[in-house]
Structures are given as structure tokens and as C-alpha cells.
Write a protein that holds these residues in place. Structure first.
Motif, PDB file in Angstrom:
ATOM      1  N   LYS A 264       0.822  -1.207   0.000  1.00 44.04           N
ATOM      2  CA  LYS A 264       0.000   0.000   0.000  1.00 44.04           C
ATOM      3  C   LYS A 264       0.858   1.261   0.000  1.00 44.04           C
ATOM      4  N   THR A 265       1.959   1.225   0.761  1.00 45.53           N
ATOM      5  CA  THR A 265       2.830   2.406   0.842  1.00 45.53           C
ATOM      6  C   THR A 265       3.527   2.670  -0.483  1.00 45.53           C
ATOM      7  N   GLU A 266       4.053   1.609  -1.106  1.00 43.80           N
ATOM      8  CA  GLU A 266       4.767   1.792  -2.376  1.00 43.80           C
ATOM      9  C   GLU A 266       3.830   2.263  -3.478  1.00 43.80           C
ATOM     10  N   ALA A 267       2.565   1.858  -3.407  1.00 42.03           N
ATOM     11  CA  ALA A 267       1.596   2.306  -4.417  1.00 42.03           C
ATOM     12  C   ALA A 267       1.442   3.826  -4.398  1.00 42.03           C
ATOM     13  N   VAL A 268       1.541   4.437  -3.216  1.00 43.97           N
ATOM     14  CA  VAL A 268       1.443   5.894  -3.100  1.00 43.97           C
ATOM     15  C   VAL A 268       2.785   6.550  -3.372  1.00 43.97           C
ATOM     16  N   GLN A 269       3.850   5.993  -2.805  1.00 40.48           N
ATOM     17  CA  GLN A 269       5.190   6.555  -3.033  1.00 40.48           C
ATOM     18  C   GLN A 269       5.522   6.625  -4.520  1.00 40.48           C
ATOM     19  N   ALA A 270       5.016   5.672  -5.296  1.00 40.17           N
ATOM     20  CA  ALA A 270       5.363   5.570  -6.720  1.00 40.17           C
ATOM     21  C   ALA A 270       4.884   6.764  -7.532  1.00 40.17           C
ATOM     22  N   ALA A 272       4.395   9.949  -6.050  1.00 40.70           N
ATOM     23  CA  ALA A 272       4.780  11.200  -5.396  1.00 40.70           C
ATOM     24  C   ALA A 272       5.835  11.914  -6.230  1.00 40.70           C
ATOM     25  N   ALA A 273       5.852  13.249  -6.171  1.00 38.78           N
ATOM     26  CA  ALA A 273       6.852  14.022  -6.917  1.00 38.78           C
ATOM     27  C   ALA A 273       8.247  13.669  -6.437  1.00 38.78           C
ATOM     28  N   LYS A 274       8.383  13.429  -5.144  1.00 41.21           N
ATOM     29  CA  LYS A 274       9.654  13.027  -4.553  1.00 41.21           C
ATOM     30  C   LYS A 274       9.350  12.027  -3.453  1.00 41.21           C
ATOM     31  N   ARG A 275      10.133  10.967  -3.395  1.00 38.75           N
ATOM     32  CA  ARG A 275       9.886   9.929  -2.398  1.00 38.75           C
ATOM     33  C   ARG A 275       9.922  10.530  -0.998  1.00 38.75           C
ATOM     34  N   MET A 276       8.917  10.201  -0.200  1.00 41.20           N
ATOM     35  CA  MET A 276       8.806  10.745   1.147  1.00 41.20           C
ATOM     36  C   MET A 276       9.611   9.917   2.138  1.00 41.20           C
ATOM     37  N   ASP A 277      10.116  10.575   3.172  1.00 47.96           N
ATOM     38  CA  ASP A 277      10.793   9.852   4.246  1.00 47.96           C
ATOM     39  C   ASP A 277       9.788   8.943   4.948  1.00 47.96           C
ATOM     40  N   ASP A 278      10.263   7.802   5.410  1.00 50.56           N
ATOM     41  CA  ASP A 278       9.373   6.821   6.030  1.00 50.56           C
ATOM     42  C   ASP A 278       8.570   7.405   7.191  1.00 50.56           C
ATOM     43  N   GLU A 279       9.169   8.317   7.949  1.00 50.54           N
ATOM     44  CA  GLU A 279       8.487   8.864   9.117  1.00 50.54           C
ATOM     45  C   GLU A 279       7.327   9.792   8.741  1.00 50.54           C
ATOM     46  N   ASN A 280       7.283  10.212   7.470  1.00 48.71           N
ATOM     47  CA  ASN A 280       6.258  11.159   7.041  1.00 48.71           C
ATOM     48  C   ASN A 280       5.114  10.526   6.261  1.00 48.71           C
ATOM     49  N   ILE A 281       5.133   9.201   6.129  1.00 45.29           N
ATOM     50  CA  ILE A 281       4.058   8.515   5.415  1.00 45.29           C
ATOM     51  C   ILE A 281       3.661   7.272   6.201  1.00 45.29           C
ATOM     52  N   HIS A 282       2.384   7.174   6.526  1.00 40.96           N
ATOM     53  CA  HIS A 282       1.863   6.018   7.251  1.00 40.96           C
ATOM     54  C   HIS A 282       0.614   5.526   6.530  1.00 40.96           C
ATOM     55  N   ILE A 283       0.684   4.313   6.015  1.00 40.47           N
ATOM     56  CA  ILE A 283      -0.443   3.732   5.282  1.00 40.47           C
ATOM     57  C   ILE A 283      -0.621   2.293   5.738  1.00 40.47           C
ATOM     58  N   GLY A 284      -1.820   1.962   6.142  1.00 39.60           N
ATOM     59  CA  GLY A 284      -2.028   0.577   6.513  1.00 39.60           C
ATOM     60  C   GLY A 284      -3.330   0.359   7.253  1.00 39.60           C
ATOM     61  N   PRO A 285      -3.741  -0.901   7.382  1.00 42.65           N
ATOM     62  CA  PRO A 285      -4.933  -1.233   8.163  1.00 42.65           C
ATOM     63  C   PRO A 285      -4.745  -0.760   9.598  1.00 42.65           C
ATOM     64  N   SER A 286      -5.814  -0.323  10.214  1.00 41.32           N
ATOM     65  CA  SER A 286      -5.695   0.278  11.536  1.00 41.32           C
ATOM     66  C   SER A 286      -6.408  -0.520  12.621  1.00 41.32           C
ATOM     67  N   ASP A 287      -7.646  -0.919  12.368  1.00 41.55           N
ATOM     68  CA  ASP A 287      -8.343  -1.643  13.424  1.00 41.55           C
ATOM     69  C   ASP A 287      -9.554  -2.391  12.881  1.00 41.55           C
ATOM     70  N   TYR A 288      -9.997  -3.332  13.711  1.00 40.24           N
ATOM     71  CA  TYR A 288     -11.140  -4.184  13.415  1.00 40.24           C
ATOM     72  C   TYR A 288     -12.336  -3.704  14.225  1.00 40.24           C
ATOM     73  N   VAL A 289     -13.405  -3.337  13.545  1.00 39.80           N
ATOM     74  CA  VAL A 289     -14.637  -2.876  14.190  1.00 39.80           C
ATOM     75  C   VAL A 289     -15.750  -3.821  13.759  1.00 39.80           C
ATOM     76  N   PRO A 290     -16.116  -4.806  14.589  1.00 38.50           N
ATOM     77  CA  PRO A 290     -17.022  -5.879  14.149  1.00 38.50           C
ATOM     78  C   PRO A 290     -18.309  -5.410  13.491  1.00 38.50           C
ATOM     79  N   TRP A 291     -18.970  -4.363  14.041  1.00 37.88           N
ATOM     80  CA  TRP A 291     -20.268  -3.973  13.504  1.00 37.88           C
ATOM     81  C   TRP A 291     -20.183  -3.325  12.130  1.00 37.88           C
ATOM     82  N   GLN A 292     -18.971  -3.000  11.657  1.00 39.67           N
ATOM     83  CA  GLN A 292     -18.848  -2.478  10.296  1.00 39.67           C
ATOM     84  C   GLN A 292     -19.053  -3.556   9.244  1.00 39.67           C
ATOM     85  N   ASN A 293     -18.899  -4.843   9.635  1.00 43.30           N
ATOM     86  CA  ASN A 293     -19.002  -5.951   8.682  1.00 43.30           C
ATOM     87  C   ASN A 293     -18.107  -5.696   7.475  1.00 43.30           C
ATOM     88  N   ASP A 294     -18.633  -5.754   6.265  1.00 41.44           N
ATOM     89  CA  ASP A 294     -17.779  -5.611   5.077  1.00 41.44           C
ATOM     90  C   ASP A 294     -17.611  -4.154   4.652  1.00 41.44           C
TER      91      ASP A 294
END
Length: 379
Positions: A264-270, A272-294
Motif C-alpha cells: 500500500k505504501t509503495e503504491a502511493v510513493q510511486a 509522489a513528486a519526490k519519495r517521502m521519508d518513512d516517518e512522514n508517510i503512514h499507510i495501513g490497516p488500523s483496526d477491526y470494528v465488528p459492527w462495520q461488517n464488510d
């Protein structure tokens, strides 16, 4: 393969004369949406076929896809007809085509390997897998099923983190002479060694990690590309996602997320005008909320600087039904794989992979990937 054996050309229009026979590993929410969609669009015509990127690809319409083999490990699905299994727990995606007839294709027991995370045993059966008490098949038995069913394309819908299992089924596809579509973030199509193996056998492979039709990654990419094209300096960004399906439950095991976050991160970095430092980009699943279902909810924040280094920020909330969003892309990927088979093209399909997947063999901008994919379709 003889192209004309499967197609006729009438007044310059290519007409499909055959089905695209597919096998599916993992009869979860994504498979449910895909199979419902195949039947849903059989009742449509080009005038009212909304929700598709391509109505026809090389003469193949969505309804030309036929499931001929299926594998899963859940006791509520193994031994059932595939059209019944897609509505079995823990599947929780939206039912938009409930009128499926009984299927003669029976879901067979699959290989477990690392396809099941131990922490999922701690959750209610309605929410998680219940592993069938059946012997796992041998490789020879899976190969026999693929060959006897006439499978042409094998779709991998295993849970995130199933690296050993994904590689096992990729190997089965190679040995059975079946095209392989890798919908999860295990790097196979984008691995030069694996791509070479498929190329040497002249078997198509596509991947890795399917994009949604209009989901978090494609939206984040488009916005990142927009920043670059409009001269806005992107300083930092995050993408946070929550959901209540088994995919999000599975990803609570953070050890299974390494390739997912990279994909997911490389898909966005690819883009970008200039590759971002790792500390400045955070992409990923965050949490499971059962009642959201799909339902998947995505939060994106982008902080940048305009003319004169004047700061700005953008925040976006996106809510989508996760699995139909994936199926809208998979239905095109399947037909592109079939085109490659018809044309005798093997190896990693670079153009459609770049358009349909987050971590393809080569990254292109979405505009270029769209153009290249349409050129591939037109041959």
C-alpha cells in the motif's frame, strides 16, 4: 492455444464462443461479490451495465466467466456447493444478487499452511473461520482438480499474510498450466524469479495485491499525483482504515502485515513528486470494528505547502463496501488473463498488473496504466 477455436469475427466484432473457466482459492467475501456479480451482469446489457470499467474485453462479457473449482478450509463451506458457500458465515458482504441457483461445483478442502492465524480462534464463530476437520489435500489432488475441471485461471483470495499458502498455489498453477491471479500482498508476480518461471512455461500471471475499483489506495494515489502535478509539496500523509470483515480481523495479527503495508505504501510513493521519508508517510490497516461488517472506512490526511510555502491540508473520509469494490477489478483481471491465454502470452502481464494491482512488476502512473491496459486489450 488456437484463438479462432474460441472466437468468431462477425462484421469486425469479436464474439466469445466459450466460457472463461476459473478456480478460486478462498471462498470469502471477495469471492462472494465476484460470483454474485458474474450472475448479476448476465442479466444486463451495455445500456444499463453500471459499475464496470469494461463491459466487454476481447469479446468476453462478465457473464462469460464460470467457476469450475473452489477451495476453502472452513467447515461451513467445504462440501457445499459454491453458490451456497458464498453466503455462509463468516461472510458478511452485501447480498446484491440472492437468486443464485444450486451449483454442482463443490467447495473442496484446501491447504491450510499459514492461511489461518491462530488468534482468530479466540473470536465468535460468526466472525471467524472454523477449520474443517478434514484431511488436507495433496498437491497431486489439487492438480487433478484443476486439470479435470478444465480450469484456465486460478484466483488467489487467501487471507493477508498467507505467504506459504500463496506460494504453494502459485506452484500448483505452474504445474497445472493455469494462469494465476494473485489478489493478496504476497509478492509473486512482482518477484522476478517467479515471473521468469511463469514466462518459461508461457503461463500468464498477474498481481500483486488487488486494487479496489474506487478504494483507499487508488484515491490516495490520485490525490498524491494531483499534488505533484499542481506543484504542491507533500510533506506528510497518512491513510487509516477500519473494517469488520475477516480480512480486518486477520490483520489484527501485525506480524502478517509486513507485505501489506509495503504494498500500500509503495503504491502511493510511486506517484509522489519526490519519495517521502518513512516517518512522514503512514499507510495501513488500523483496526477491526465488528459492527462495520464488510464496510470499510478510510481516513486520509495530506499536509503540504502551496505557493510561497503557505501551508495547506486535506482530509477525506471514504466509506465503501469492501468486497464488491475488489470484484469490480477482479472481473477485468480475469478477462485480461484469458486474453493472454488466447494470444499465447505468458509471464507477468505488466500493463494490466500496473492498472489492477497495488504492487505490480513495474509501477506506472494511473493514467499510463489505464492507457497501457486498453492498448493490451485492443492488442
Amino acid at each position: 492455444m488456437d484463438f479462432m477455436k474460441y472466437h468468431d469475427d462477425i462484421d469486425g466484432v469479436t464474439i466469445s464462443m466459450s466460457k472463461i473457466k476459473i478456480a478460486i482459492v478462498g471462498i470469502g467475501n471477495c469471492a462472494s461479490s465476484l460470483i454474485q456479480g458474474i450472475h448479476y451482469y448476465r442479466e444486463k446489457d451495455t445500456q444499463d451495465a453500471t459499475g464496470l470499467m469494461h463491459w466487454e474485453i476481447g469479446g468476453y462479457k462478465p457473464g462469460d466467466i464460470e467457476v469450475v473449482a473452489a477451495f476453502d478450509i472452513d467447515k461451513r463451506k467445504v462440501g457445499s456447493g459454491v453458490n451456497e458457500a458464498i453466503f455462509s458465515p463468516p461472510n458478511c458482504t452485501k447480498v446484491f444478487y440472492p437468486r443464485l441457483v444450486k451449483s454442482n461445483v463443490i467447495v473442496q478442502m484446501g491447504k491450510i499452511l499459514d492461511g489461518f492465524s491462530e488468534h482468530m480462534k479466540d473470536y465468535d464463530e460468526r466472525r471467524t473461520f472454523v477449520v474443517a476437520d478434514k484431511p488436507e489435500p495433496t498437491e497431486e489432488e489439487i492438480l487433478k482438480t484443476l486439470k479435470e475441471s478444465g480450469s484456465e485461471v486460478l484466483l488467489n483470495y487467501l487471507p493477508v499474510g498467507s505467504e506459504k499458502a500463496a506460494l504453494f498455489y502459485a506452484g500448483c498453477a505452474l504445474k497445472a498450466g493455469v494462469a494465476f491471479i494473485n489478489n493478496i500482498p504476497v509478492f509473486i508476480a512482482s518477484n522476478p524469479q517467479w515471473a521468469k518461471r511463469f514466462e518459461e512455461k508461457n503461463i500468464p500471471i498477474m498481481g500483486d495485491d488487488i486494487k479496489s475499483q474506487l478504494g483507499a489506495t487508488i484515491t490516495h494515489r490520485v490525490l498524491t499525483d494531483l499534488f505533484a502535478k499542481r506543484g504542491v509539496k507533500l510533506d506528510r500523509t497518512y491513510q487509516l482504515n477500519t473494517g469488520g470483515n475477516t480480512d480486518f480481523l486477520n490483520m489484527l495479527n501485525r506480524t502478517r502485515l509486513t507485505s501489506k503495508k509495503k504494498s500500500k505504501t509503495e503504491a502511493v510513493q510511486a506517484v509522489a513528486a519526490k519519495r517521502m521519508d518513512d516517518e512522514n508517510i503512514h499507510i495501513g490497516p488500523s483496526d477491526y470494528v465488528p459492527w462495520q461488517n464488510d464496510n470499510k472506512i478510510c481516513f486520509i490526511r495530506m499536509e503540504g505547502r502551496l505557493f510561497g510555502d503557505v501551508p495547506m491540508n486535506l482530509e477525506l473520509r471514504l466509506s465503501v463496501e469492501d468486497s464488491p469494490n475488489s470484484a469490480g477489478v477482479a472481473i477485468d483481471a480475469i478477462r485480461c488473463a484469458k486474453l493472454a491465454i488466447d494470444r499465447g502470452i505468458g509471464g507477468a502481464l505488466e500493463a494490466p498488473s500496473s492498472y489492477f494491482f497495488k504492487h505490480p512488476p513495474r509501477q506506472f502512473t494511473d493514467d499510463d496504466a489505464f492507457r497501457m491496459t486498453n492498448e493490451f486489450i485492443k492488442n
